[in-house]
Design a protein around this motif. Structure first.
Motif, PDB file in Angstrom:
ATOM      1  N   UNK A   1       4.249   6.198  -7.828  1.00 29.75           N
ATOM      2  CA  UNK A   1       3.923   7.485  -8.456  1.00 29.75           C
ATOM      3  C   UNK A   1       5.069   7.804  -9.414  1.00 29.75           C
TER       4      UNK A   1
ATOM      5  N   UNK B   1       0.789  -1.223   0.000  1.00 32.42           N
ATOM      6  CA  UNK B   1       0.000   0.000   0.000  1.00 32.42           C
ATOM      7  C   UNK B   1       0.820   1.270   0.000  1.00 32.42           C
ATOM      8  N   UNK B   2       1.915   1.250   0.746  1.00 31.04           N
ATOM      9  CA  UNK B   2       2.590   2.506   1.001  1.00 31.04           C
ATOM     10  C   UNK B   2       3.428   2.944  -0.192  1.00 31.04           C
ATOM     11  N   UNK B   3       2.825   3.740  -1.068  1.00 33.82           N
ATOM     12  CA  UNK B   3       3.502   4.105  -2.303  1.00 33.82           C
ATOM     13  C   UNK B   3       4.722   4.980  -2.059  1.00 33.82           C
TER      14      UNK B   3
ATOM     15  N   UNK C   1       6.808   4.637   0.326  1.00 32.45           N
ATOM     16  CA  UNK C   1       7.901   3.728   0.637  1.00 32.45           C
ATOM     17  C   UNK C   1       8.575   3.270  -0.645  1.00 32.45           C
TER      18      UNK C   1
ATOM     19  N   UNK D   1       5.237  -2.212  -5.873  1.00 25.86           N
ATOM     20  CA  UNK D   1       4.390  -1.061  -5.563  1.00 25.86           C
ATOM     21  C   UNK D   1       3.846  -0.474  -6.849  1.00 25.86           C
ATOM     22  N   UNK D   2       2.754   0.280  -6.703  1.00 24.88           N
ATOM     23  CA  UNK D   2       2.286   1.047  -7.851  1.00 24.88           C
ATOM     24  C   UNK D   2       2.910   2.430  -7.683  1.00 24.88           C
TER      25      UNK D   2
END
Lengths: 341, 275, 259
Positions: free
Chosen positions: C92, B3-5, B7, C89-90
């Motif tokens: 940014x 979840x923690x983008x 990071x 991760x997605x």
């Protein structure tokens, strides 16, 4: 099983980015219960499960476990266990090391680790499999290792993601019995997630039926099976004839039927299972569209003033040919009364 | 997915920042120099560059050789790749290994061998004189032909590998089906093999073409200052004349060509997938 | 069947074309004569021995080794986190980051070398050696990311979640669970990076000077001075080195899976 709440989800809202997956959910689970979260994909059951583990942070609401608020406790510090649908065994470690993994992290003395791992493996019947690697095991064996791995941690709640879905029919029965036995012997509170009503009915003490992020009904298996409270639940457990009711009449877009005089139903809907429809005598007439032999019974599709109706008769009963007209009835006293459509 | 983008971003940032500072910024500044003359932004330098006949010759020669190498490698590539895929698996594996082997050897070594072969006292000349085909050694080195041969040897394996991959993905029965329907080999090639292996041809072609355009060692060793290509010209302009403006322009040209080829490749690859 | 014959002839000719030069270098390296020629006049190991005696070869070999080993390590230290982040991760600006990190492959090496010389070495007085190191790291980075990404994509992320639920922190999970399972991918990336760096020429062209030369550059320089076969010997030795490394990698790792 005590009566006190052990795991409590209060006004829990879970979202992925902007999409709300679970909306203000409230659920209280007692210690030692076996709960099933049942529903189609996308209903939020897996999301709820992940929130309990801590892998997903709630947007709002609280989670309380054994008296403590764990809403913001990170996943690696909750005393919750999870058996993944894919088992998620560590490929580079042996069975023994897989099961010992969590115990080693706690820096327990070696003797205790060995003893607990042995006990865990014995409980799932894999005592001789110490030095095998996951790749050498069958699916059923891998699942049992995953189960042992979680159980040796003595979690307060054990979660299982679709525990029986990947198994063939015979293994499913074995595993079901296994899970029940393990739960009885260890007394651990279990929550499992499934889309299969048969699994839920067979295993659970209570079933929580979910749809689109909201709880539709909570009840014992008998309750949910015989007395669905909404159209969705009725449909899910196999009531194939579900009709809205208005002013003592069953009304659909195709037509309407008077309910039998005596019953004045004060609910928005009624539902009948196919075997609750009486064929051969009744006040109404329909045409048989199709008939299918199903071993112990015969299934019929009728065209009625209400639209299509599914009925089921014992295989020994007289056969109604497709194309023939037949009398039928929908006795309201046999129907399930739906509180919501 | 975690979840923690933020990071994730923190993990990725060091590499991105490193690449940006160490690489993008200097290269960007270098390229921008080509657009400046006497303190203002202008395309005059580009115009000036192309006014020189030498520059134009080098530019066209680079493109020309690139195109010829690509075309020839395609032809030889198809023949070789096809021969390889029709072999049984163990032989196929060994041959692919043999084809790949040159790629692992330093380009300096590979090019150097041609000096031994094509030099005045080299193998070819010795044979020619010995056979009496000529009285004096023929000059092979420092000609476009030499550069062509060197580039071809350098990049042919890439084309072969691409085509092997494409041919292996072709439906096995397509060729026999066409033959049974009466096609001769040329027709089979044009109507069946070529359309079905288009993608591999494009990949291989792009690799060979960009490789040839941006090659340094081979043109340097085999072409010297008689047969300049864009990269050797660049080196010469900088080390001999301190001419950074030209260097910037050449760099830009090389990058545009390289970039366009890559873009074309991506475009063609996704167009294929849409079907 | 004539087509079978044609196949064999084609293959033989092409293989001679591709591998012949290598054979010739080896033969020239073992030549007993004084000049570069083929066929060699007599057989001798003297030129091979000479390679080890030439001072500048030893120095440039050491430099090339240093760059290859530590440049690749640096590229991995930078690249593994990026590959992990992109895979799990997605991100940014995910696409942008991916492009920036892969950019060095698209830009011709000679331009990188020149740019670094002009804007890093000269103005900031950064040593040429340091600039070489930076340049090599930047050039290997895309390869490192690509190979490690392939490895990571094959590893399910739920085992990491399982480790976390069993009490492990994210960092500990990375070292205990992820790394052991992508070992061969990292090793493959290392080998690929090593070979690429070792054979790299264009980037090192401008970033070289007396005493600071990578081995390929040194070979080119030496070739311009003399025509003796020691260059051939060196080339042959290097070729054997490269081939053995890759051969062993394929044998023990199944190298080709990652590239």
């Amino acid at each position: 099983m005590s009566d006190e709440t052990y795991l409590d989800l209060s006004d829990l809202t879970l979202a992925y980015g902007k999409t709300v997956a679970v909306d203000r959910l409230n659920l209280s689970i007692r210690k030692g219960e076996l709960i099933a979260l049942l529903g189609p994909s996308g209903c939020g059951k897996t999301t709820t499960m992940r929130a309990i583990t801590g892998l997903l942070r709630p947007a709002s609401g609280t989670i309380t476990l054994d008296g403590a608020d764990i809403t913001h406790v990170p996943a690696n510090r909750r005393h919750v266990g999870l058996v993944f649908q894919s088992y998620a065994l560590f490929p580079h470690l042996t069975v023994f090391e897989n099961v010992a993994f969590g115990l080693r992290l706690k820096k327990l003395p070696t003797a205790e680790i060995n003893q607990r791992v042995e006990a865990g493996l014995a409980m799932v019947g894999l005592s001789k499999f110490h030095s095998r690697k996951p790749a050498e095991l069958s699916g059923g064996q891998q699942q049992r290792v995953a189960l042992a791995r979680s159980l040796v941690m003595q979690p307060k709640v054990l979660l299982l993601d679709e525990p029986l879905s990947n198994l063939d029919a015979r293994l499913r029965l074995e595993m079901r019995t296994e899970l029940q036995r393990v739960q009885r012997e260890s007394g651990v509170t279990m929550v499992f997630v499934t889309h299969d009503q048969n699994e839920a009915l067979a295993l659970a003490d209570r079933i929580v039926v979910m749809k689109e992020g909201v709880i539709e009904q909570i009840g014992s298996p008998e309750d949910v099976y015989n007395r669905p409270q909404s159209r969705f639940v009725a449909d899910f457990v196999g009531f194939e004839n579900i009709f809205p009711v208005e002013n003592g009449q069953i009304v659909t877009e195709n037509g309407r039927l008077e309910l039998s005089g005596a019953a004045s139903v004060n609910a928005p809907g009624l539902a009948w299972r196919p075997n609750m429809v009486s064929l051969g005598n009744g006040r109404f007439e329909g045409e048989v569209l199709g008939a299918a032999f199903a071993g112990g019974s015969r299934e019929y599709l009728l065209m009625s003033p209400l639209g299509p109706i599914k009925a089921e008769m014992d295989a020994a009963a007289p056969v109604f040919e497709p194309g023939s007209k037949v009398a039928f009835d929908l006795p309201p006293e046999r129907a399930a009364v739906l509180e919501r459509m | 997915m975690f979840q923690n983008r933020m990071e994730g971003l923190a993990l990725a940032l060091p590499a991105a920042v490193f690449a940006a500072i160490v690489f993008l910024v200097p290269v960007g500044i270098l390229l921008s120099e080509g657009f400046r003359a006497e303190g203002s932004w202008t395309l005059a330098s580009y115009a000036g560059f192309f006014e020189s006949e030498l520059n134009r010759t080098v530019f066209w020669r680079t493109l020309k050789l690139g195109a010829i190498v690509t075309a020839v490698s395609a032809v030889i590539g198809y023949a070789t790749a096809y021969s390889i895929v029709t072999l049984p698996p163990t032989a196929r594996g060994r041959l692919i290994g043999l084809v790949v082997m040159p790629l692992m050897i330093s380009p300096v070594a590979r090019t150097y061998a041609w000096i031994v072969i094509l030099g005045r006292t080299g193998f070819v000349n010795e044979t020619i004189v010995w056979l009496g085909l000529s009285d004096t050694p023929i000059r092979f080195l420092f000609t476009e032909t030499a550069v062509f041969i060197g580039l071809l040897q350098l990049f042919l394996p890439l084309m072969i590998l691409s085509l092997i991959s494409a041919l292996e993905n072709m439906p096995r029965d397509a060729v026999p089906a066409a033959r049974v329907l009466g096609a001769n080999w040329l027709q089979v090639f044009v109507k069946v093999i070529l359309p079905l292996t288009k993608e591999g041809l494009v990949i291989g072609g792009t690799l060979v073409f960009t490789g040839s355009l941006t090659a340094y060692i081979t043109p340097a060793i085999l072409g010297g200052s008689k047969v300049l290509m864009l990269e050797t010209l660049l080196y010469q302009r900088v080390t001999v004349a301190n001419d950074f403006a030209s260097a910037s322009i050449i760099a830009m040209i090389l990058m545009v060509m390289s970039f366009s080829a890559n873009l074309l490749l991506k475009r063609l690859a996704t167009a294929r997938n849409k079907r | 069947m004539t087509s079978r014959l044609l196949s064999y002839v084609t293959l033989t000719l092409v293989l001679i074309f591709l591998l012949g030069p290598f054979v010739i270098i080896v033969a020239a390296a073992l030549s007993g004569g004084e000049t570069l020629a083929f066929p060699p006049q007599g057989l001798s190991f003297k030129w091979v021995m000479k390679v080890f005696e030439v001072e500048s070869f030893r120095a440039s070999f050491a430099l090339s080794m240093f760059l290859a080993i530590f440049g690749t390590l640096a590229a991995l230290v930078l690249g593994v986190p990026v590959a992990y982040a992109a895979s799990r991760y997605r991100l940014p600006f995910g696409e942008t980051i991916r492009t920036i990190v892969s950019a060095p492959i698209i830009v011709p090496g000679i331009i990188v070398g020149l740019a670094l010389l002009r804007y890093l070495v000269i103005p900031l007085d950064v040593g040429v050696g340091v600039a070489l190191f930076i340049a090599h790291t930047a050039l290997i980075l895309p390869y490192a990311v690509r190979v490690v990404s392939a490895s990571l994509d094959n590893l399910r992320s739920d085992i990491e979640e399982a480790a976390v639920i069993l009490g492990s922190t994210r960092v500990a999970t990375f070292f205990r669970i992820v790394l052991p399972n992508i070992q061969s991918g990292i090793l493959a990336a290392f080998i690929l990076g090593f070979v690429t760096s070792f054979n790299q020429v264009p980037v090192s062209l401008f970033l070289s000077g007396p005493g600071v030369r990578t081995l390929p550059i040194d070979m080119i320089w030496y070739m311009e001075i003399t025509y003796d076969p020691s260059v051939a010997a060196l080339a042959a030795l290097l070729a054997f080195l490269s081939i053995s490394i890759v051969f062993l990698a394929e044998r023990f790792l199944g190298f080709s899976r990652y590239v």
